[in-house]
Write an enzyme that holds these catalytic residues in place. Structure first.
Site, PDB file in Angstrom:
ATOM      1  N   HIS A 160      -1.892 -56.378 -16.029  1.00 18.16           N
ATOM      2  CA  HIS A 160      -2.845 -55.701 -17.185  1.00 18.16           C
ATOM      3  C   HIS A 160      -3.662 -54.667 -15.998  1.00 18.16           C
ATOM      4  CE1 HIS A 160      -4.817 -54.345 -20.336  1.00 18.16           C
ATOM      5  NE2 HIS A 160      -5.985 -55.043 -20.155  1.00 18.16           N
ATOM      6  N   SER A 218      -8.547 -50.971 -20.458  1.00 19.88           N
ATOM      7  CA  SER A 218      -7.965 -51.752 -21.594  1.00 19.88           C
ATOM      8  C   SER A 218      -8.823 -51.240 -22.806  1.00 19.88           C
ATOM      9  CB  SER A 218      -8.060 -53.177 -21.486  1.00 19.88           C
ATOM     10  OG  SER A 218      -7.583 -53.816 -22.367  1.00 19.88           O
ATOM     11  N   ASP A 258       2.789 -53.720 -18.026  1.00 22.14           N
ATOM     12  CA  ASP A 258       1.660 -54.175 -18.669  1.00 22.14           C
ATOM     13  C   ASP A 258       1.894 -54.951 -20.242  1.00 22.14           C
ATOM     14  OD1 ASP A 258      -1.041 -54.431 -19.782  1.00 22.14           O
ATOM     15  OD2 ASP A 258      -1.712 -52.797 -18.899  1.00 22.14           O
TER      16      ASP A 258
END
Length: 544
Positions: free
Chosen positions: A514, A260, A486
């Site tokens: 995610h 991320s 996602d």
């Protein structure tokens, strides 16, 4: 340095709890050449409402300058930085880390990278030693920004294969401003409870007033308590810190796994130090070319799509689903539930903490990160729709790292703003902002009404970085992973980053949630493990 409060942009429409919940990348952020596939600027949306003018034609916030972006020489060979690059880590016991095998230490880095005479900060570092005698080091970052890499070591053994855990010392660190590393201090625990729970109907004048109040209150508190470090918490500075850590780990090249926001940190490092890139895996990628507003728009669409997937799964599950009808009707029922809790908070196990609309939204939003939690989410949502908000409150608290005693394990709820507000400028046009907020609310009705606007409008430091592509010219192959469903880092961002990187290799996981590595079910794990263990670079464009 005295920090003057800068009212850079119009009032945020982001409700208090959504501001904290929506951006925890891996926990998440706000940011897209194409904002996640939303309607092209200037074209009519599906709702019939005109989209705002093209961002490219509008001015961005005025930028400051990062102390770490440009240095006169490579600090690794500059005598002014020798004290930092000549360190060894003294490993010892850890505090507040569950794994008994974890070891912790510190690394000293300059607070102001272009002027090391202004003092230093201590970078908190932890490791899980590998089983092999010649184990290298794999640096990991869980995202956020604001998530603790030292705490992430508790999760690493459940995500990575035994072979990788044996071959590498797993090393996590708290980036500057986060948790143990000069962590920013803002609101008290009691004030944070109030911030997370306070609710107003999204899009109303009351919601705007509430957002302005909290934006100002948080900015003032952060400046009062941590004003000396706030200008130096940008990702360029954190990437420079990583190179000191590389040297302290006695690694010629850095091996790195970033999730991320960790992809943004990793790609920034690769651009600064391309010749020191070892095995790099960037999972759930951020696109460095996008503005704060494009980030927000991409996430608004991503969470709307994820909500549709969750509702479809709920309606087709063998478990009891509190939603009825088709997907569109189920989403309308969910939105009606949020509105009802805005007006009438639900009872929980704690009479002093009812489930408000803000807390309910943050709990359901958390579900979108991990489809493995959808069964639990159906049950919690069913109980709440029957009048008991206890389980959704527990889930909301979990997403915010609130502990049973009422304290918060880390400062992630505020470190995220301290970093994001430096990294991502946005559009400095009030009329455009108003139109964009209306568009997000109209096109993405589940969470979009809480996501328009700018949580950085009152931040005391201007943004320090212009959106721009990252090429990392000359770096060894860098693996970039995108997940088609996602919500927090839409798939298109991973495609864009891999295309920008001169040595980018793109992998696609067809699934929900995610990130992918450690939760894809085998295919992505096999490819990444072969890369980390055998130096086998995956086939570019592989989909599984």
């Amino acid at each position: 340095m005295t920090l003057a409060a800068l009212s850079r942009r119009p009032l945020s429409r982001l409700t208090a709890a959504a501001a904290a919940a929506v951006l925890l990348l891996s926990g998440c952020t706000e940011m897209g050449g194409d904002p996640g596939g939303s309607s092209p600027a200037g074209e009519a949306s599906d709702s019939g409402q005109d989209a705002p003018a093209d961002e490219a034609d509008l001015p961005l916030d005025d930028l400051g300058k990062s102390a770490a972006q440009e240095l006169p020489a490579d600090p690794a060979s500059d005598s002014d930085y020798a004290q930092y690059y000549d360190q060894d880590i003294e490993w010892g016991e850890c505090e507040d880390v569950q794994s008994e095998d974890a070891e912790c230490g510190t690394v000293t880095v300059p607070l102001v990278w272009d002027d090391p005479s202004q003092g230093s900060i201590e970078l908190a570092v932890g490791r899980l030693p590998g089983a092999d005698e010649d184990s290298g080091s794999l640096l990991v970052n869980p995202g956020g920004p604001g998530a603790s890499g030292v705490n992430f070591l508790d999760s690493v053994p459940y995500m990575l294969s035994p072979e990788v855990l044996s071959a590498y010392d797993m090393v996590g660190f708290d980036p500057r401003g986060v948790a143990r590393t000069a962590g920013v201090e803002c609101l008290s625990d009691e004030e944070t409870d109030q911030y997370r729970s306070e609710t107003a109907e999204p899009g109303t004048a009351e919601a705007e007033d509430m957002a302005e109040k909290w934006s100002s209150r948080i900015a003032e508190a952060c400046e009062a308590n941590s004003g000396d470090v706030l200008p130096y918490l940008d990702t360029y500075s954190a990437a420079r810190d990583m190179d000191v850590l590389r040297a302290a780990l006695d690694s010629e090249k850095l091996d790195y796994l970033g999730y991320s926001y960790g992809t943004y940190l990793g790609s920034t490092y690769a651009d600064l130090y391309a010749d020191r890139v070892g095995h790099f895996v960037l999972d759930g990628a951020l696109d460095p070319t996008i503005t704060m507003d494009e980030l927000t728009a991409g996430q608004a669409e991503g969470f709307e799509k994820a909500t549709s997937a969750f509702v479809e799964d709920c309606l087709g599950s063998a478990d009891s689903c509190p939603l009825k009808g088709d997907v569109s009707e189920g989403k309308q029922q969910l939105q009606a539930f949020f509105a009802s809790v805005d007006d009438n908070p639900l009872q929980t196990d704690d009479p002093d903490r009812p489930l408000t609309g803000a807390l309910a939204r943050s709990a359901v939003m958390m579900l979108m990160y991990e489809d493995g939690q959808w069964s639990e989410g159906r049950q919690a949502l069913g109980e709440a729709m029957s009048g008991d908000g206890a389980q959704l409150l527990e889930m909301s608290d979990r997403s915010a790292e609130r502990q049973e005693d009422g304290s918060y394990r880390t400062n992630a709820n505020f470190a995220i703003s301290a970093i994001n507000c430096l990294d991502h400028p946005g559009i400095a046009d009030e009329q455009w902002q108003e139109q964009e907020a209306d568009r997000l609310a109209e096109e993405f009705p589940t969470f979009g009404p809480t996501m328009g606007g700018d949580g950085c409008s009152q931040w005391p430091v201007p943004p320090l970085r212009e959106p721009a592509p990252i090429s990392a010219e000359g770096a060894d192959p860098i693996v970039v992973i995108g997940t088609t469903g996602d919500p927090a880092t839409p798939y298109e961002w991973s495609v864009s980053l891999a295309d920008q990187l001169s040595s980018g290799v793109h992998l696609t996981f067809e699934g929900n949630g995610h990130t992918a590595y450690g939760r894809s079910g085998g295919c992505i794990e096999e490819q990444v493990d072969a890369y980390l263990l055998e130096d086998t670079v995956p086939e570019d464009g592989l989909t599984c």
